[in-house]
Design a protein around this motif. Sequence first.
Motif, PDB file in Angstrom:
ATOM      1  N   SER A 100      -4.450   6.848  -4.585  1.00  0.00           N
ATOM      2  CA  SER A 100      -5.867   6.908  -4.949  1.00  0.00           C
ATOM      3  C   SER A 100      -6.344   5.489  -5.216  1.00  0.00           C
ATOM      4  N   ALA A 101      -7.638   5.256  -4.985  1.00  0.00           N
ATOM      5  CA  ALA A 101      -8.269   3.961  -5.293  1.00  0.00           C
ATOM      6  C   ALA A 101      -9.733   4.252  -5.568  1.00  0.00           C
ATOM      7  N   PHE A 102     -10.080   4.289  -6.848  1.00  0.00           N
ATOM      8  CA  PHE A 102     -11.393   4.806  -7.217  1.00  0.00           C
ATOM      9  C   PHE A 102     -12.536   3.881  -6.820  1.00  0.00           C
ATOM     10  N   ASN A 103     -12.283   2.559  -6.736  1.00  0.00           N
ATOM     11  CA  ASN A 103     -13.370   1.678  -6.313  1.00  0.00           C
ATOM     12  C   ASN A 103     -13.620   1.753  -4.811  1.00  0.00           C
ATOM     13  N   LEU A 104     -12.749   2.489  -4.089  1.00  0.00           N
ATOM     14  CA  LEU A 104     -12.975   2.758  -2.664  1.00  0.00           C
ATOM     15  C   LEU A 104     -13.430   4.201  -2.444  1.00  0.00           C
ATOM     16  N   ASN A 105     -13.640   4.920  -3.528  1.00  0.00           N
ATOM     17  CA  ASN A 105     -13.980   6.357  -3.470  1.00  0.00           C
ATOM     18  C   ASN A 105     -12.852   7.193  -2.872  1.00  0.00           C
ATOM     19  N   TRP A 106     -11.623   6.699  -3.002  1.00  0.00           N
ATOM     20  CA  TRP A 106     -10.459   7.471  -2.545  1.00  0.00           C
ATOM     21  C   TRP A 106      -9.872   8.193  -3.759  1.00  0.00           C
ATOM     22  N   ASP A 107     -10.151   9.473  -3.860  1.00  0.00           N
ATOM     23  CA  ASP A 107      -9.580  10.268  -4.951  1.00  0.00           C
ATOM     24  C   ASP A 107      -8.472  11.178  -4.443  1.00  0.00           C
ATOM     25  N   ARG A 108      -7.945  10.803  -3.262  1.00  0.00           N
ATOM     26  CA  ARG A 108      -6.897  11.576  -2.605  1.00  0.00           C
ATOM     27  C   ARG A 108      -6.015  10.605  -1.847  1.00  0.00           C
ATOM     28  N   PRO A 109      -4.821  11.019  -1.434  1.00  0.00           N
ATOM     29  CA  PRO A 109      -3.948  10.107  -0.661  1.00  0.00           C
ATOM     30  C   PRO A 109      -4.565   9.735   0.689  1.00  0.00           C
ATOM     31  N   ILE A 110      -4.458   8.450   1.015  1.00  0.00           N
ATOM     32  CA  ILE A 110      -4.954   7.935   2.295  1.00  0.00           C
ATOM     33  C   ILE A 110      -3.778   7.306   3.036  1.00  0.00           C
ATOM     34  N   ALA A 111      -3.490   7.814   4.246  1.00  0.00           N
ATOM     35  CA  ALA A 111      -2.331   7.352   5.025  1.00  0.00           C
ATOM     36  C   ALA A 111      -2.694   6.083   5.797  1.00  0.00           C
ATOM     37  N   ILE A 112      -2.821   4.977   5.073  1.00  0.00           N
ATOM     38  CA  ILE A 112      -3.284   3.718   5.680  1.00  0.00           C
ATOM     39  C   ILE A 112      -2.373   3.291   6.833  1.00  0.00           C
ATOM     40  N   ARG A 113      -1.071   3.226   6.570  1.00  0.00           N
ATOM     41  CA  ARG A 113      -0.146   2.721   7.585  1.00  0.00           C
ATOM     42  C   ARG A 113      -0.202   3.573   8.855  1.00  0.00           C
ATOM     43  N   GLN A 114      -0.102   4.861   8.678  1.00  0.00           N
ATOM     44  CA  GLN A 114      -0.080   5.766   9.829  1.00  0.00           C
ATOM     45  C   GLN A 114      -1.362   5.655  10.654  1.00  0.00           C
ATOM     46  N   GLU A 115      -2.506   5.608   9.978  1.00  0.00           N
ATOM     47  CA  GLU A 115      -3.783   5.599  10.699  1.00  0.00           C
ATOM     48  C   GLU A 115      -4.034   4.273  11.416  1.00  0.00           C
ATOM     49  N   ILE A 116      -3.740   3.144  10.752  1.00  0.00           N
ATOM     50  CA  ILE A 116      -4.010   1.843  11.390  1.00  0.00           C
ATOM     51  C   ILE A 116      -3.009   1.585  12.515  1.00  0.00           C
ATOM     52  N   GLU A 117      -1.763   1.983  12.325  1.00  0.00           N
ATOM     53  CA  GLU A 117      -0.788   1.839  13.417  1.00  0.00           C
ATOM     54  C   GLU A 117      -1.222   2.647  14.635  1.00  0.00           C
ATOM     55  N   ALA A 118      -1.676   3.867  14.399  1.00  0.00           N
ATOM     56  CA  ALA A 118      -2.109   4.717  15.516  1.00  0.00           C
ATOM     57  C   ALA A 118      -3.342   4.131  16.206  1.00  0.00           C
ATOM     58  N   GLY A 119      -4.234   3.506  15.411  1.00  0.00           N
ATOM     59  CA  GLY A 119      -5.485   3.000  15.968  1.00  0.00           C
ATOM     60  C   GLY A 119      -5.391   1.640  16.630  1.00  0.00           C
ATOM     61  N   THR A 120      -4.350   0.863  16.289  1.00  0.00           N
ATOM     62  CA  THR A 120      -4.242  -0.501  16.838  1.00  0.00           C
ATOM     63  C   THR A 120      -3.004  -0.714  17.705  1.00  0.00           C
ATOM     64  N   GLY A 121      -1.993   0.121  17.506  1.00  0.00           N
ATOM     65  CA  GLY A 121      -0.741  -0.085  18.224  1.00  0.00           C
ATOM     66  C   GLY A 121       0.097  -1.209  17.643  1.00  0.00           C
ATOM     67  N   ILE A 122      -0.195  -1.618  16.406  1.00  0.00           N
ATOM     68  CA  ILE A 122       0.530  -2.708  15.745  1.00  0.00           C
ATOM     69  C   ILE A 122       1.157  -2.176  14.463  1.00  0.00           C
ATOM     70  N   LYS A 123       2.398  -2.587  14.190  1.00  0.00           N
ATOM     71  CA  LYS A 123       3.106  -2.186  12.964  1.00  0.00           C
ATOM     72  C   LYS A 123       2.332  -2.635  11.722  1.00  0.00           C
ATOM     73  N   VAL A 124       2.285  -1.786  10.696  1.00  0.00           N
ATOM     74  CA  VAL A 124       1.501  -2.058   9.486  1.00  0.00           C
ATOM     75  C   VAL A 124       2.379  -1.940   8.239  1.00  0.00           C
ATOM     76  N   ILE A 125       2.173  -2.860   7.290  1.00  0.00           N
ATOM     77  CA  ILE A 125       2.834  -2.799   5.985  1.00  0.00           C
ATOM     78  C   ILE A 125       1.745  -2.846   4.916  1.00  0.00           C
ATOM     79  N   VAL A 126       1.844  -1.947   3.929  1.00  0.00           N
ATOM     80  CA  VAL A 126       0.813  -1.793   2.902  1.00  0.00           C
ATOM     81  C   VAL A 126       1.363  -2.255   1.553  1.00  0.00           C
ATOM     82  N   GLU A 127       0.525  -2.952   0.792  1.00  0.00           N
ATOM     83  CA  GLU A 127       0.932  -3.479  -0.513  1.00  0.00           C
ATOM     84  C   GLU A 127      -0.278  -3.495  -1.438  1.00  0.00           C
TER      85      GLU A 127
END
Length: 319
Positions: free
Chosen positions: A85-112
Amino acid sequence: MDKKLIGIDLGGTTTKFAILTLAGEVQQRWSIQTDVLNDGNNIIPNIIETINHHLKMYQMSPEQFLGIGIGTPGSVDYSTGTVESAFNLNWDRPIAIRQEIEAGTGIKVIVENDANVAALGERWKGAGDNALDVAFVTLGTGVGGGIVQGGHIVHGHGGSAGEIGHMTLDPAGYQCTCGKKGCLETVASATGVVRVARDAAQEYAGDSQLKAKLDDGQDITSKDIFDLAKQDDPLALRVVDYVCNQLGLALSVVGVTLNPEYIIIGGGVSNAGDFLLEKVDTAYQKYVFPAVSKTTTLKLATLGNEAGVIGAASLVLDN
């Protein structure tokens, strides 16, 4: 062909991007507004769209990139690359950042976490001089932190290592957004400095430009308070001395616990520069264990807004 890195610094207002060499040289930079409307559902699609647009514009392909590193607010599940969750982004639920950006760009993603990537950036290309052991504290709207040991971010068992802003300094102090009282964040953040000044003004009877402004109902920022303190305004000096004493005390605990080579102070409040650093260091030296005072040095951050994208890109090398 030499591989490149992409660093992303995802903020509540702006998302910053950079294309870097493996040596950490920034070659291209751009930013977009972070669209937090629609429950934040536009944020990841917008990131994917702008990356693909810029790669096309620079005539580059996904195969030229070793990976994408992204620093994000909120609590991160490092095993899945998901933000819980990240309330200043209005994310009150899990967001699969790595999975979505990898699928959309074709580039490996690491989240921190965003504070951690700023720590990595300062450690690699900023005030940390590429030292293996560095602690970073960022004084902004809140107070964040990151710990680098052996060149790697320390997450802790539950991912909360480095939450320096929520160190309790005064159990009877100000209420913090975390639910506790007396956290460092309540006095050393930009909003905390103003809070201390408002309370101090009510009890101050002498001449002071700061008191006059506050009594007049003017909006005051932490920068205004530090600027007035530099001009020897007595109330502003009293406020700054108190804040710097509390920060020096907190950093002495960081120093004696971790004994890093450097403790780096960044964020908007740190723009007060050497004036801030000297006062914090005076308090730090008063409180810290003597052996630590000889081996752990306080420094000001040097990268400014670039720390996040540089640190995010370094995640790819670290992995």
